[in-house]
Motif scaffolding. Structure first.
Motif, PDB file in Angstrom:
ATOM      1  N   LYS A  42      39.924  35.717  42.096  1.00 25.08           N
ATOM      2  CA  LYS A  42      40.931  36.470  42.823  1.00 25.08           C
ATOM      3  C   LYS A  42      40.880  37.933  42.394  1.00 25.08           C
ATOM      4  O   LYS A  42      40.758  38.232  41.206  1.00 25.08           O
ATOM      5  CB  LYS A  42      42.320  35.906  42.532  1.00 25.08           C
ATOM      6  CG  LYS A  42      42.588  34.563  43.170  1.00 25.08           C
ATOM      7  CD  LYS A  42      43.902  33.993  42.730  1.00 25.08           C
ATOM      8  CE  LYS A  42      45.056  34.775  43.288  1.00 25.08           C
ATOM      9  NZ  LYS A  42      46.357  34.121  43.021  1.00 25.08           N
ATOM     10  N   THR A  43      40.991  38.809  43.343  1.00 24.40           N
ATOM     11  CA  THR A  43      40.931  40.238  43.052  1.00 24.40           C
ATOM     12  C   THR A  43      42.064  40.657  42.131  1.00 24.40           C
ATOM     13  O   THR A  43      41.881  41.513  41.258  1.00 24.40           O
ATOM     14  CB  THR A  43      41.013  41.045  44.363  1.00 24.40           C
ATOM     15  OG1 THR A  43      40.074  40.495  45.286  1.00 24.40           O
ATOM     16  CG2 THR A  43      40.688  42.492  44.136  1.00 24.40           C
ATOM     17  N   SER A  44      43.231  40.045  42.318  1.00 23.87           N
ATOM     18  CA  SER A  44      44.377  40.405  41.483  1.00 23.87           C
ATOM     19  C   SER A  44      44.116  40.077  40.016  1.00 23.87           C
ATOM     20  O   SER A  44      44.537  40.828  39.119  1.00 23.87           O
ATOM     21  CB  SER A  44      45.632  39.680  41.964  1.00 23.87           C
ATOM     22  OG  SER A  44      45.470  38.284  41.880  1.00 23.87           O
ATOM     23  N   VAL A 103      41.154  39.976  38.512  1.00 23.67           N
ATOM     24  CA  VAL A 103      40.163  40.931  38.013  1.00 23.67           C
ATOM     25  C   VAL A 103      40.842  42.266  37.730  1.00 23.67           C
ATOM     26  O   VAL A 103      40.622  42.886  36.678  1.00 23.67           O
ATOM     27  CB  VAL A 103      39.011  41.101  39.024  1.00 23.67           C
ATOM     28  CG1 VAL A 103      38.063  42.193  38.584  1.00 23.67           C
ATOM     29  CG2 VAL A 103      38.261  39.797  39.196  1.00 23.67           C
ATOM     30  N   ASN A 104      41.705  42.706  38.656  1.00 18.45           N
ATOM     31  CA  ASN A 104      42.411  43.981  38.472  1.00 18.45           C
ATOM     32  C   ASN A 104      43.349  43.923  37.270  1.00 18.45           C
ATOM     33  O   ASN A 104      43.489  44.903  36.528  1.00 18.45           O
ATOM     34  CB  ASN A 104      43.205  44.354  39.726  1.00 18.45           C
ATOM     35  CG  ASN A 104      42.292  44.733  40.867  1.00 18.45           C
ATOM     36  OD1 ASN A 104      41.148  45.110  40.657  1.00 18.45           O
ATOM     37  ND2 ASN A 104      42.773  44.629  42.083  1.00 18.45           N
ATOM     38  N   GLY A 138      33.353  37.979  38.832  1.00 22.29           N
ATOM     39  CA  GLY A 138      34.694  37.982  38.264  1.00 22.29           C
ATOM     40  C   GLY A 138      35.084  36.657  37.637  1.00 22.29           C
ATOM     41  O   GLY A 138      36.209  36.484  37.192  1.00 22.29           O
TER      42      GLY A 138
END
Length: 101
Positions: free
Chosen positions: A3-5, A7-8, A68
């Motif tokens: 999930k991008t969240s 990784v961020n 990720g």
């Protein structure tokens, strides 16, 4: 792909850890010092606990640079096991090849 969240969030933790590294090290030095008084140690410990939790380096998670993925990451290469295998098969990783005996 992770999930991008997530990784961020991990990137944010890494930045915070770098930002507070010096302050954290100084406070930890006081806490573990033999010469410091009990009051100084308590004060340093309190200041340390008031720092953001995400500024602790132990909260950072190793992740694959490409996908990720958080598990099965080889720190030497910075890649997850799947992506490392793909890169090895393409010949992108020098000195690494599929075992055969």
């Amino acid at each position: 792909m992770a999930k991008t969240s997530m990784v961020n969030r991990d990137i944010k933790r890494k930045k915070l850890a770098l930002k507070f590294a010096d302050k954290r090290a100084a406070l930890k030095k006081i806490v573990s010092s033999v010469d410091a008084t009990y009051e100084e140690k308590i004060e340093a410990s309190t200041k340390l606990s008031k720092l953001p939790r995400d500024s602790s380096p132990s909260r950072h998670r190793n992740r694959c640079e490409l996908s990720g993925r958080s598990r099965g990451v080889y720190s030497k290469f910075g890649l997850g096991r799947n992506k490392l295998r793909e890169a090895t098969m393409r010949g992108d990783v020098p000195g690494l090849r599929k075992a055969s005996w």
